[in-house]
Design a protein around this motif. Structure first.
Motif, PDB file in Angstrom:
ATOM      1  N   THR A 134     -70.310   0.182 -47.603  1.00 21.01           N
ATOM      2  CA  THR A 134     -71.148  -0.896 -48.120  1.00 21.01           C
ATOM      3  C   THR A 134     -70.471  -2.246 -47.877  1.00 21.01           C
ATOM      4  OG1 THR A 134     -70.156  -0.755 -50.329  1.00 21.01           O
ATOM      5  CG2 THR A 134     -72.120   0.589 -49.914  1.00 21.01           C
ATOM      6  N   PRO A 157     -75.657  -0.758 -46.386  1.00 20.75           N
ATOM      7  CA  PRO A 157     -76.231  -1.256 -47.642  1.00 20.75           C
ATOM      8  C   PRO A 157     -75.453  -2.494 -48.103  1.00 20.75           C
ATOM      9  CG  PRO A 157     -75.800   1.107 -47.754  1.00 20.75           C
ATOM     10  CD  PRO A 157     -75.095   0.597 -46.533  1.00 20.75           C
ATOM     11  N   LEU A 165     -77.329  -2.590 -55.512  1.00 19.96           N
ATOM     12  CA  LEU A 165     -77.949  -2.658 -54.195  1.00 19.96           C
ATOM     13  C   LEU A 165     -78.962  -3.795 -54.143  1.00 19.96           C
ATOM     14  CD1 LEU A 165     -78.484  -1.299 -51.384  1.00 19.96           C
ATOM     15  CD2 LEU A 165     -80.253   0.045 -52.548  1.00 19.96           C
ATOM     16  N   THR A 212     -85.442   3.259 -51.191  1.00 22.37           N
ATOM     17  CA  THR A 212     -84.388   4.186 -51.623  1.00 22.37           C
ATOM     18  C   THR A 212     -84.937   5.575 -51.887  1.00 22.37           C
ATOM     19  OG1 THR A 212     -84.657   3.667 -53.981  1.00 22.37           O
ATOM     20  CG2 THR A 212     -83.118   2.284 -52.714  1.00 22.37           C
ATOM     21  N   ALA A 235     -81.443   4.347 -48.302  1.00 25.52           N
ATOM     22  CA  ALA A 235     -80.280   4.344 -49.191  1.00 25.52           C
ATOM     23  C   ALA A 235     -80.516   5.387 -50.280  1.00 25.52           C
ATOM     24  CB  ALA A 235     -80.097   2.967 -49.807  1.00 25.52           C
ATOM     25  N   THR A 237     -79.667   6.595 -54.072  1.00 26.92           N
ATOM     26  CA  THR A 237     -79.171   6.023 -55.318  1.00 26.92           C
ATOM     27  C   THR A 237     -79.071   7.094 -56.396  1.00 26.92           C
ATOM     28  OG1 THR A 237     -81.436   5.384 -55.917  1.00 26.92           O
ATOM     29  CG2 THR A 237     -80.077   3.725 -54.817  1.00 26.92           C
ATOM     30  N   VAL A 245     -75.702   2.694 -55.320  1.00 26.25           N
ATOM     31  CA  VAL A 245     -75.726   3.454 -54.071  1.00 26.25           C
ATOM     32  C   VAL A 245     -74.689   4.564 -54.093  1.00 26.25           C
ATOM     33  CG1 VAL A 245     -75.473   3.336 -51.567  1.00 26.25           C
ATOM     34  CG2 VAL A 245     -76.500   1.436 -52.796  1.00 26.25           C
ATOM     35  N   ILE A 248     -76.366   7.727 -48.143  1.00 28.46           N
ATOM     36  CA  ILE A 248     -77.449   7.337 -47.238  1.00 28.46           C
ATOM     37  C   ILE A 248     -78.031   8.598 -46.628  1.00 28.46           C
ATOM     38  CG2 ILE A 248     -76.387   7.077 -44.951  1.00 28.46           C
ATOM     39  CD1 ILE A 248     -77.441   4.102 -45.130  1.00 28.46           C
TER      40      ILE A 248
END
Length: 380
Positions: A134, A157, A165, A212, A235, A237, A245, A248
């Motif tokens: 990130t 991200p 995020l 997400t 992404a 979460t 986050v 991915i």
């Protein structure tokens, strides 16, 4: 399911010497899913519409300048094997042959759309990539470029100071802003303009809000959203906090899941297998198995080894980055390293992996691997 059930004949053949301006006009007139490039009548590679749209190569350049290598597949090949070929070849499209004759093409999206119903069998937590890189909103474009190049990835991200995020930036976002601003500059201003663009905070170029997925979401739902919105990834979460986050998930992760097996030996998948030099797939499997066998409480269900070539060379040998990721009953374990040549890079990554496995030993997995889900995928 044979690939003939999925492949399409919506493609056009062009010679490698054809002007890119002509190739772009073909997409506008005929809207094919891909273009097959030939050189002296023989298959040379592929060009996709997305690749052309996101490229800023001049129209006077030859089609060969945009051609990407893509492995051939057979019309009767199994969908699992074709998914493996796409992942290991690092490509989104492949030509389909019947014997020696070009029959059609198959794309990553074609495969995912065809197996969509079966993807209810999987949840995001079973296939996502956990060790995500990130960046912060004030990270500049130059730093983003270096991170994308160093790790061989296509998206990052973006987090704010509270670790929440706030956006996503992709390689294509960077290309677009650099080329757009460079086109505004005169020839004499270009050097200063490059520096100005590279100093921009990523906040100015990122996409927001971000699409997400939660860990317990079905893979089918995630893929439907990716296909509908033309996203390559989402992404991931935490279930109780959509701003935190944890990883991915990409279309490639889904394709990789289609290749998982329940065979007695560990399944090892290699991306960019063409970079292997003095090391073989069998060597890689044996070395990873040796690490896994040292820790009886850890059972490896799948191993993914990814090689990425940098431009730097030493006596003609390219600098290679290797990333190893294990999916185990204790969670995910990963290691990465660089070296000149694939064998050196792999050994550095393997050493880092073993050290990370030692830290993983005492970690209790959230959920044991569920083989029946893979068996359902086996119905494809």
């Amino acid at each position: 399911m044979d690939i003939a059930d999925i492949a399409t004949r919506e493609f056009v053949e062009v010679d490698a010497n054809k002007r890119l301006g002509k190739v772009r006009s073909i997409f506008e007139r005929e809207n094919p899913k891909g273009i097959i490039v030939t050189e002296d009548g023989a298959y040379a590679g592929v060009i996709t519409q997305k690749q052309l749209v996101q490229s800023h190569v001049e129209d006077d350049a030859k089609a060969g300048a945009m051609t990407r290598s893509a492995p051939k597949v057979g019309r009767t090949d199994d969908v699992r094997e074709v998914a493996r070929v796409l992942v290991e070849g690092g490509t989104k499209i492949a030509p389909v042959f019947q014997g020696e004759d070009l029959w059609g093409i198959v794309t990553e999206d074609d495969i995912l759309a065809a197996v969509l119903e079966n993807l209810d069998a999987l949840t995001i937590d079973q296939i996502y990539t956990e060790d995500v890189i990130t960046i912060r909103e004030d990270t500049n474009v130059g730093q983003v470029v270096n991170l994308l190049r160093k790790h061989g990835i296509s998206r990052l991200p973006v987090l704010d100071d509270a670790e929440s995020l706030t956006g996503m930036v992709t390689r294509h976002d960077i290309v677009d802003v650099v080329v757009r601003d460079m086109n505004k500059a005169t020839r004499g201003d270009r050097a200063g303009e490059i520096e100005r663009v590279l100093d921009l905070p990523v906040y100015d170029v990122m996409n927001s809000p971000v699409e997400t997925a939660n860990l317990d979401d079905s893979v089918r739902d995630a893929v439907e959203r990716m296909l509908e919105n033309d996203f390559a990834g989402l992404a991931v979460t935490a279930d109780d906090d959509d701003s935190h986050v944890v990883g991915i998930v990409t279309k490639t992760d889904v394709l990789r899941a289609l290749t998982y097996t329940e065979e007695d030996h560990m399944d090892v998948q290699i991306t960019n297998i063409s970079l292997l030099d003095t090391i073989s797939r069998e060597d890689i499997r044996a070395d990873i198995s040796d690490v896994a066998d040292k820790y009886q409480a850890m059972q490896v269900q799948h191993a993914h080894v990814r090689f990425h070539e940098h431009k730097e060379k030493l006596r003609g040998t390219p600098l290679i980055q290797c990333q190893i990721r294990l999916r185990t009953n204790k969670g995910q374990a990963a290691g990465s390293g660089e070296g000149y040549g694939a064998a050196t890079a792999f050994n550095v990554a393997l050493d880092k992996l073993e050290r990370n496995v030692l830290e993983l030993k005492g970690v209790q997995a959230d959920e044991e691997y569920r083989g029946q889900l893979l068996r359902k995928l086996g119905e494809l």
